[in-house]
Motif scaffolding. Structure first.
Motif, PDB file in Angstrom:
ATOM      1  N   ALA A   1      -6.930  -7.920 -50.701  1.00  0.00           N
ATOM      2  CA  ALA A   1      -7.875  -8.357 -49.577  1.00  0.00           C
ATOM      3  C   ALA A   1      -8.038  -7.183 -48.588  1.00  0.00           C
ATOM      4  CB  ALA A   1      -7.861  -9.376 -49.189  1.00  0.00           C
ATOM      5  N   ALA A   2      -6.892  -6.695 -48.175  1.00  0.00           N
ATOM      6  CA  ALA A   2      -6.683  -5.918 -47.281  1.00  0.00           C
ATOM      7  C   ALA A   2      -7.423  -4.291 -47.706  1.00  0.00           C
ATOM      8  CB  ALA A   2      -5.141  -5.439 -46.754  1.00  0.00           C
ATOM      9  N   VAL A   3      -7.021  -4.153 -48.926  1.00  0.00           N
ATOM     10  CA  VAL A   3      -7.519  -2.731 -49.528  1.00  0.00           C
ATOM     11  C   VAL A   3      -8.876  -2.966 -49.540  1.00  0.00           C
ATOM     12  CG1 VAL A   3      -7.594  -1.265 -51.704  1.00  0.00           C
ATOM     13  CG2 VAL A   3      -5.335  -2.189 -50.947  1.00  0.00           C
ATOM     14  N   ALA A   4      -9.663  -4.081 -50.064  1.00  0.00           N
ATOM     15  CA  ALA A   4     -10.895  -4.273 -49.977  1.00  0.00           C
ATOM     16  C   ALA A   4     -11.739  -4.144 -48.791  1.00  0.00           C
ATOM     17  CB  ALA A   4     -11.422  -5.466 -50.831  1.00  0.00           C
ATOM     18  N   LEU A   5     -10.993  -4.578 -47.907  1.00  0.00           N
ATOM     19  CA  LEU A   5     -11.722  -4.385 -46.433  1.00  0.00           C
ATOM     20  C   LEU A   5     -11.802  -3.142 -46.069  1.00  0.00           C
ATOM     21  CD1 LEU A   5     -12.414  -6.364 -44.075  1.00  0.00           C
ATOM     22  CD2 LEU A   5     -10.164  -6.121 -43.198  1.00  0.00           C
ATOM     23  N   HIS A   6     -11.322  -2.111 -46.614  1.00  0.00           N
ATOM     24  CA  HIS A   6     -11.334  -0.596 -46.365  1.00  0.00           C
ATOM     25  C   HIS A   6     -12.739  -0.135 -46.807  1.00  0.00           C
ATOM     26  CE1 HIS A   6      -6.817  -0.415 -45.521  1.00  0.00           C
ATOM     27  NE2 HIS A   6      -7.294   0.631 -44.717  1.00  0.00           N
ATOM     28  N   ALA A   7     -13.092  -0.917 -47.794  1.00  0.00           N
ATOM     29  CA  ALA A   7     -14.475  -0.302 -48.254  1.00  0.00           C
ATOM     30  C   ALA A   7     -15.595  -0.916 -47.807  1.00  0.00           C
ATOM     31  CB  ALA A   7     -14.457  -0.804 -49.756  1.00  0.00           C
ATOM     32  N   PHE A   8     -15.498  -1.935 -46.748  1.00  0.00           N
ATOM     33  CA  PHE A   8     -16.306  -2.469 -45.921  1.00  0.00           C
ATOM     34  C   PHE A   8     -16.573  -2.086 -44.432  1.00  0.00           C
ATOM     35  CE2 PHE A   8     -16.143  -4.602 -50.049  1.00  0.00           C
ATOM     36  CZ  PHE A   8     -17.373  -4.728 -50.365  1.00  0.00           C
ATOM     37  N   THR A   9     -15.431  -1.619 -43.952  1.00  0.00           N
ATOM     38  CA  THR A   9     -15.411  -1.206 -42.577  1.00  0.00           C
ATOM     39  C   THR A   9     -14.537   0.023 -42.405  1.00  0.00           C
ATOM     40  OG1 THR A   9     -14.969  -2.266 -40.230  1.00  0.00           O
ATOM     41  CG2 THR A   9     -13.387  -2.712 -42.040  1.00  0.00           C
ATOM     42  N   THR A  10     -14.903   0.601 -41.255  1.00  0.00           N
ATOM     43  CA  THR A  10     -13.870   1.935 -40.981  1.00  0.00           C
ATOM     44  C   THR A  10     -12.980   1.201 -39.885  1.00  0.00           C
ATOM     45  OG1 THR A  10     -15.438   2.350 -39.072  1.00  0.00           O
ATOM     46  CG2 THR A  10     -15.987   3.523 -40.927  1.00  0.00           C
ATOM     47  N   ALA A  11     -12.837   0.154 -39.700  1.00  0.00           N
ATOM     48  CA  ALA A  11     -11.681  -0.470 -38.737  1.00  0.00           C
ATOM     49  C   ALA A  11     -10.982  -1.800 -39.384  1.00  0.00           C
ATOM     50  CB  ALA A  11     -12.211  -0.691 -37.435  1.00  0.00           C
TER      51      ALA A  11
END
Length: 110
Positions: A75-85
Motif C-alpha cells: 500500500a505504501a508503494v502504491a501510494l507513491h503512484a498517486f501523490t508526491t507526498a
C-alpha cells in the motif's frame, strides 16, 4: 510508523518506475498488488484455522502476522503512484481517523 517505511518504499517505487515505467496501467498494477497481498493474508488465516478440510492446517500464526506487513508495504508503494507526498497524506489520514475516534469516544462517554 516505522522510520524506514518511507525511504524504503520510495526506493521500491523508484525501482519499479525504472523497470516498468509509471503509466496509469503501472499505477493500477500497484493497487492490484495491495489486493493480492490482502488475499494472501486471508489465505493464511484460512490456513491457520484449517477452514479448508481438504488442505487442513497449512499456516502458522506467524504466517498470518507476516501477511499484513506485506499489505502495508504494498500500500505504501502504491501510494507513491498517486501523490508526491506519501508520508504527509498518510499522516493526514491517520490524524483524521484519530479525530473521528476521539469524537466517538468522547460521545460514548457522555
Amino acid at each position: 510508523m516505522s522510520a524506514v517505511l518511507w525511504p524504503v518504499t520510495n526506493r521500491i517505487a523508484a525501482a519499479l518506475n525504472q523497470a516498468n515505467g509509471s503509466s496509469e496501467h503501472e499505477s493500477a498494477m500497484r493497487l492490484m498488488k495491495v489486493t493480492e497481498e490482502a488475499g494472501e493474508a486471508a489465505a493464511a488465516y484460512i490456513g491457520v484455522t484449517g477452514q479448508n478440510p481438504r488442505k487442513g492446517i497449512t499456516h502458522t500464526p506467524a504466517d498470518v502476522a507476516d501477511e499484513p506487513r506485506d499489505v502495508i508495504i504494498a500500500a505504501a508503494v502504491a501510494l507513491h503512484a498517486f501523490t508526491t507526498a506519501p508520508p504527509a497524506v498518510l499522516d493526514a489520514k491517520l490524524h483524521a481517523a484519530a479525530r473521528r475516534l476521539n469524537a466517538r469516544t468522547h460521545t460514548e462517554s457522555e
